[in-house]
Design an enzyme around this catalytic site. Structure first.
Site, short mmCIF file in Angstrom:
data_model
loop_
_atom_site.label_atom_id
_atom_site.label_comp_id
_atom_site.label_asym_id
_atom_site.label_seq_id
_atom_site.Cartn_x
_atom_site.Cartn_y
_atom_site.Cartn_z
N CYS A 123 0.84 -1.19 0.00
CA CYS A 123 0.00 0.00 0.00
C CYS A 123 0.88 1.25 0.00
CB CYS A 123 -0.95 0.08 1.19
SG CYS A 123 -2.09 -1.29 1.28
N ARG A 159 3.47 -0.36 -5.13
CA ARG A 159 3.23 -0.92 -3.80
C ARG A 159 1.90 -1.66 -3.71
NH1 ARG A 159 6.77 2.05 -0.18
NH2 ARG A 159 5.58 1.35 1.61
N TRP A 206 -2.93 -2.71 -1.68
CA TRP A 206 -2.70 -4.13 -1.91
C TRP A 206 -3.47 -4.82 -0.80
CZ3 TRP A 206 -0.60 -8.36 0.71
CH2 TRP A 206 -0.31 -9.48 -0.09
N ASN A 219 -1.07 1.89 5.79
CA ASN A 219 -0.19 0.86 5.22
C ASN A 219 0.24 0.00 6.40
OD1 ASN A 219 1.80 -0.56 3.82
ND2 ASN A 219 3.34 1.05 4.12
N GLY A 220 0.08 -1.33 6.28
CA GLY A 220 0.50 -2.20 7.38
C GLY A 220 -0.65 -3.02 7.89
N GLU A 269 15.16 -18.96 -9.88
CA GLU A 269 14.78 -17.62 -10.31
C GLU A 269 14.03 -17.67 -11.65
OE1 GLU A 269 14.40 -14.93 -8.96
OE2 GLU A 269 14.45 -13.40 -10.51
N LYS A 325 10.25 -16.21 -12.12
CA LYS A 325 9.90 -15.19 -13.12
C LYS A 325 8.74 -15.70 -13.98
CE LYS A 325 11.29 -12.34 -11.82
NZ LYS A 325 12.21 -12.13 -10.75
N GLU A 348 5.35 -15.75 -11.90
CA GLU A 348 4.76 -14.47 -11.50
C GLU A 348 4.33 -13.63 -12.71
OE1 GLU A 348 7.30 -11.78 -9.28
OE2 GLU A 348 9.04 -12.50 -10.36
N HIS A 375 13.97 -37.91 -7.67
CA HIS A 375 13.46 -38.20 -6.32
C HIS A 375 12.01 -37.78 -6.16
CE1 HIS A 375 17.40 -39.48 -5.05
NE2 HIS A 375 17.90 -38.38 -5.58
N LYS A 426 5.21 -4.58 -5.23
CA LYS A 426 6.67 -4.60 -5.27
C LYS A 426 7.30 -4.52 -3.88
CE LYS A 426 10.46 -3.37 -8.06
NZ LYS A 426 10.63 -4.77 -8.44
C1 F6R Z 1 10.06 -11.24 -7.64
C2 F6R Z 1 10.15 -10.19 -6.65
C3 F6R Z 1 9.99 -10.56 -5.23
C4 F6R Z 1 10.98 -9.76 -4.37
C5 F6R Z 1 10.70 -10.01 -2.88
C6 F6R Z 1 11.70 -9.30 -2.00
O1 F6R Z 1 10.24 -10.75 -8.93
O2 F6R Z 1 10.33 -9.05 -6.97
O3 F6R Z 1 10.15 -11.93 -5.02
O4 F6R Z 1 12.27 -10.14 -4.71
O5 F6R Z 1 9.42 -9.60 -2.57
O6 F6R Z 1 11.65 -7.92 -2.20
P1 F6R Z 1 12.81 -6.99 -1.71
O7 F6R Z 1 14.01 -7.32 -2.53
O8 F6R Z 1 12.32 -5.60 -1.93
O9 F6R Z 1 13.05 -7.30 -0.26
#
Ligand code: F6R
Length: 620
Positions: A2, A27, A74, A100-101, A493, A497, A500, A516, A615
Site C-alpha cells: 500500500c 506498492r 494491496w 499501510n501495514g 529464479e 519469473k 509471477e 526423487h 513490489k
Molecule cells: C520477484 C520479486 C519478489 C521480491 C521479494 C523481495 O520478482 O520481486 O520476489 O524479490 O518480494 O523484495 P525486496 O528485494 O524488496 O526485499
C-alpha cells in the site's frame, strides 16, 4: 504494501495526489482513493482497480480542494472493492484515514467499538483506527493530536497512517510505526508519501519519520512528536532531486526496459566499488541518508567465521548464488534462509557471524525483522539494497547499494543481477582483506567480473530470436527449471519469473533431485528448462536432462555459443556468450527473464503489474 500520500498547499490537491500515487503504484494496485477537504467538507473518492480508474473519476469530479490524502491498495483484509478501498471514515464521515501495514488486534477492537455503537462499512483492519480516534476525541474533539496519540496506544501491529479531519482543514497528521513515511517540505506547501521518490518530484527537502513518530503537517512544514507527545526536533535532509520519469524508452513494458538496463546497472554497481582489476575493492561510501559503505574493522573481519544471508523471493535467490560465490572463494560457510522463516525460529548467530540482508526495496517486513533479530543476537550486520533511503539502511551499519535506479516493474530483474554482482564484490573483498587468495587469482576474477556487462549486451541483441523460441511454449500447463551447483538458484529464479509474469505454474529443482519425485510430473506437455554451462556439473546436468527427455518432456536449455553437444538433447537452445561457470549466473538468467516476459506478453498478461502482487512487501 500500500502507498500513502498527502498534500497541503496552494495547488489543487487531486492532481498532486495522483502524481504522487503514480510513483507508488508499485506498492499495490487493487484499488485507489483520495480524501480531500473542499469548502470545509470532507469528500472521499475511490475506484477499484488500477490508478487510471481513480484518475478518470477525479477528472470527472475535478475537486478544487488544496488539502488531501490518498492511497493505493494491496488488499490484506477484505477483497478489493469500493467499500474496502481507502480512505476509511469514522461514523460522522468527518475524519478520513489511509493506512499501510496491519493492525493485529483489529478484531477485538472492532467488536468493542461495535458494542459501543460504531457502524463499520468495510472488512478492513484500517477502519478501526478511524473509529478509535473518533472515540478518543469525545473528551476534546478539537485536540486531534491527543486523540490520535491515545488511539495509537491501543493499536498492536506495524503501520503507517495519514489522517485528515474536517475540523482541521489546515492540517494532515501522519504516523509511522515500523514503516516508512517521508514529508516533503516545499514553499507554502507540504507533501507526504510512503516513499521519498513521490515527494522528490516537488521538493528535495525531506523529513523522514522515524519509528513511532507522529507528524503534524501544515503548509509551513511539519512538527514531529513521539507517541508520548514529546516534540522531536529534526531538520529535513536535502535529497538528490531526481525526477521520477515514467518512461519506457521505446520498450513495450518497464520489465523489458529494465532487463535491457542490466549492462548499465552492472557497470555502475561494479564500477562504484571496483575501478580496475589491479585496484583493491573500495567499499567506502556516504549519502544524504547517513553513511553507507562497508566499515568492517580488522578485528571484525578476523572474527567472521560464518555468514548468514536472509532475504525473500528474488533477493533470496541472489543470496543463494552468493552462498556458492563466497564458499568457493573464501571457504567461509554460508547459509541462506528465507527471511520469513529465519524470523520465526531461534536464529543461531553470534558475534562471529556476518548476517547479510538482501532487499531491493529495503522495506520488506520479513527481511527487516530477520536482520533485526540477528543484530539483537550480536551478529555483524551488512545490507544489500537498491534504496539507501530505506528502513534497511537505518538498521545496517554496513550497506552495499546497487545502482539500478528505480525498478518500476513489479518483477525484479536488474536488481537481481546487481545483487549477485554485490556478492562477487563482497567475496572478493573478504578474500582480499582476510588474505584468502593469491593476488593473481583475485586480479583475474576482478577482470572477469568487469567484463560481464558486455556479455549481457550480446544476449540482448539477440532478443527477437529468444522471443520467437519462447512463445511456442506459451500453452504449457507448467514448466520445470533444473540446474546444479551455482546454476540451481538461477533455475529457481527462472521458475519464479515465469510463474509471477505468465501465471504458468513453474518449479525450480536441483537437477539431481528430479528423480526423487518431481519427474513424475513430466510428460510431453511439461517443458523442462535446463542450465547447461560447461563446468563442474555440465555432464551430470546433461544426464539429468536425458532422464527428463526420456519422459517425453520438451527440452529447452541455456548453453554457451558453439556447444553442439546440447543440440542432441534439447529442441530449443538459448545461447549465451562463453562464460566461466563461476560468473555464469549473471549471464544465464537473462534469457530466462526474457523468456518469461515474452510468454507473459504473448498471453496478454499485465507484464509490469502481475495480479495479486506488489513490489514492496511491507506486511509479514
Ligand atoms: C520477484 C520479486 C519478489 C521480491 C521479494 C523481495 O520478482 O520481486 O520476489 O524479490 O518480494 O523484495 P525486496 O528485494 O524488496 O526485499
Amino acid at each position: 504494501m500500500c502507498g500513502i500520500v498527502g498534500y497541503l498547499g496552494t495547488l489543487k490537491a487531486a492532481p498532486v495526489l495522483l502524481s504522487e500515487l503514480r510513483c507508488l503504484e508499485y506498492r499495490g494496485y487493487d484499488s485507489a482513493g483520495v480524501a480531500v477537504i473542499e469548502d470545509g467538507q470532507l469528500a472521499v473518492l475511490k475506484a477499484v482497480g488500477k490508478l487510471s480508474n481513480l484518475e478518470t473519476l477525479l477528472s470527472d469530479v475535478q475537486p478544487r480542494a488544496t488539502v488531501g490524502i490518498g492511497h493505493t491498495r494491496w488488499a490484506t483484509h477484505g477483497v478489493p472493492n469500493d467499500e474496502n478501498a481507502h480512505p476509511h471514515l469514522d461514523c460522522t464521515s468527518t475524519l478520513a484515514i489511509v493506512h499501510n501495514g496491519i493492525i493485529e488486534n483489529y478484531v477485538e477492537l472492532r467488536e468493542e467499538l461495535m458494542e459501543a455503537g460504531h457502524q463499520f462499512r468495510s472488512e478492513t483492519d484500517t477502519e478501526v483506527v478511524a473509529h478509535l480516534i473518533e472515540d478518543e476525541l469525545k473528551e476534546d474533539p478539537d485536540d486531534l493530536l491527543t486523540g490520535i496519540r491515545r488511539a495509537l496506544h491501543r493499536l498492536k501491529g506495524a503501520y503507517a497512517l495519514g489522517i485528515v479531519s474536517q475540523r482541521h482543514p489546515d492540517k494532515i497528521f501522519a504516523v509511522n510505526h515500523h514503516y516508512s513515511l517521508a514529508v516533503g517540505i516545499g514553499v507554502n506547501e507540504t507533501f507526504l508519501a510512503s516513499d521519498s521518490v513521490a515527494v522528490c518530484q516537488y521538493t528535495n527537502q525531506v523529513l523522514r519519520l522515524e519509528q513511532s513518530e507522529i507528524a503534524e503537517i501544515t503548509t509551513a512544514g511539519a512538527r514531529l512528536f513521539s507517541f508520548a507527545g514529546v516534540e522531536v526536533k529534526r531538520n529535513p535532509v536535502e535529497l538528490e532531486n531526481k525526477q521520477f520519469v515514467l518512461d519506457k524508452q521505446g520498450h513495450k513494458h518497464f520489465l523489458l526496459k529494465e532487463i535491457h538496463e542490466q549492462p548499465l546497472v552492472l557497470r555502475r554497481t561494479i564500477g562504484k566499488y571496483l575501478l580496475h582489476p589491479g585496484k583493491k575493492i573500495n567499499f567506502a561510501g556516504s549519502s544524504a541518508h547517513g553513511n553507507y559503505g562497508v566499515h568492517l574493522s580488522d578485528a571484525e573481519l578476523a572474527r567472521i567465521d560464518r555468514i548468514k544471508i536472509v532475504a525473500c523471493g528474488t533477493a533470496y535467490h541472489a543470496g543463494l548464488v552468493g552462498k556458492y560465490i563466497i564458499e568457493e572463494l573464501c571457504g567461509i560457510p554460508v547459509d541462506v534462509e528465507t527471511a520469513s522463516e529465519a524470523r520465526t525460529r531461534r536464529l543461531l548467530v553470534d558475534n562471529r557471524t556476518l548476517a547479510v540482508a538482501v532487499s531491493q526495496s529495503g522495506e520488506t517486513a520479513d527481511t527487516l525483522a530477520a536482520i533485526g533479530e540477528a543484530k539483537n543476537r550480536g551478529a555483524i550486520i551488512l545490507g544489500i539494497t537498491n534504496r539507501p533511503d530505506s528502513h534497511l539502511s537505518l538498521v545496517c551499519p554496513n550497506l552495499l547499494v546497487t545502482e539500478c535506479g528505480l525498478e518500476v516493474s513489479v518483477a525484479a530483474t536488474k536488481t537481481f543481477t546487481a545483487q549477485v554482482a554485490c556478492f562477487y564484490l563482497l567475496a572478493l573483498y573478504l578474500a582480499e582483506r582476510k588474505n584468502l587468495l593469491p593476488e593473481d587469482r583475485i586480479f583475474a576474477l576482478k577482470a572477469e567480473l568487469l567484463r560481464t556487462p558486455a556479455l549481457i549486451e550480446r544476449i540482448l541483441a539477440n532478443q527477437d530470436d529468444i522471443r520467437e523460441k519462447s512463445i511456442q511454449y506459451s500453452d504449457a500447463p507448467g514448466m520445470m527449471f533444473i540446474g546444479r551447483g551455482i546454476h540451481y538458484p538461477v533455475a529457481l529464479e527462472g521458475a519464479l519469473k515465469l510463474k509471477e509474469l505468465s501465471y504458468i505454474h513453474a518449479s525450480g529443482y536441483a537437477a539431481g533431485e528430479l528423480k526423487h519425485g518431481p519427474i513424475a510430473v513430466l510428460d510431453e506437455r511439461v517443458p523442462v528448462v535446463a542450465l547447461t554451462i560447461p563446468g563442474t556439473v555440465y555432464e551430470k546436468t546433461l544426464s539429468n536432462a536425458q532422464e527428463a527427455k526420456a519422459r517425453r518432456a520438451r527440452m529447452i536449455t541455456v548453453a554457451v555459443e558453439g556447444d553442439e553437444l546440447v543440440r542432441k538433447t534439447f529442441e530449443t537452445v538459448f545461447t549465451i556468450p562463453p562464460v566461466s561457470e563461476f560468473f555464469s549466473p549473471l549471464i544465464s538468467v537473462v534469457p530466462l527473464q526474457l523468456m518469461s516476459a515474452f510468454i507473459a506478453d504473448h498471453l496478454g498478461k499485465d507484464v509490469d503489474q502481475p495480479r495479486n502482487l506488489a513490489k514492496s512487501v511491507t506486511v509479514e
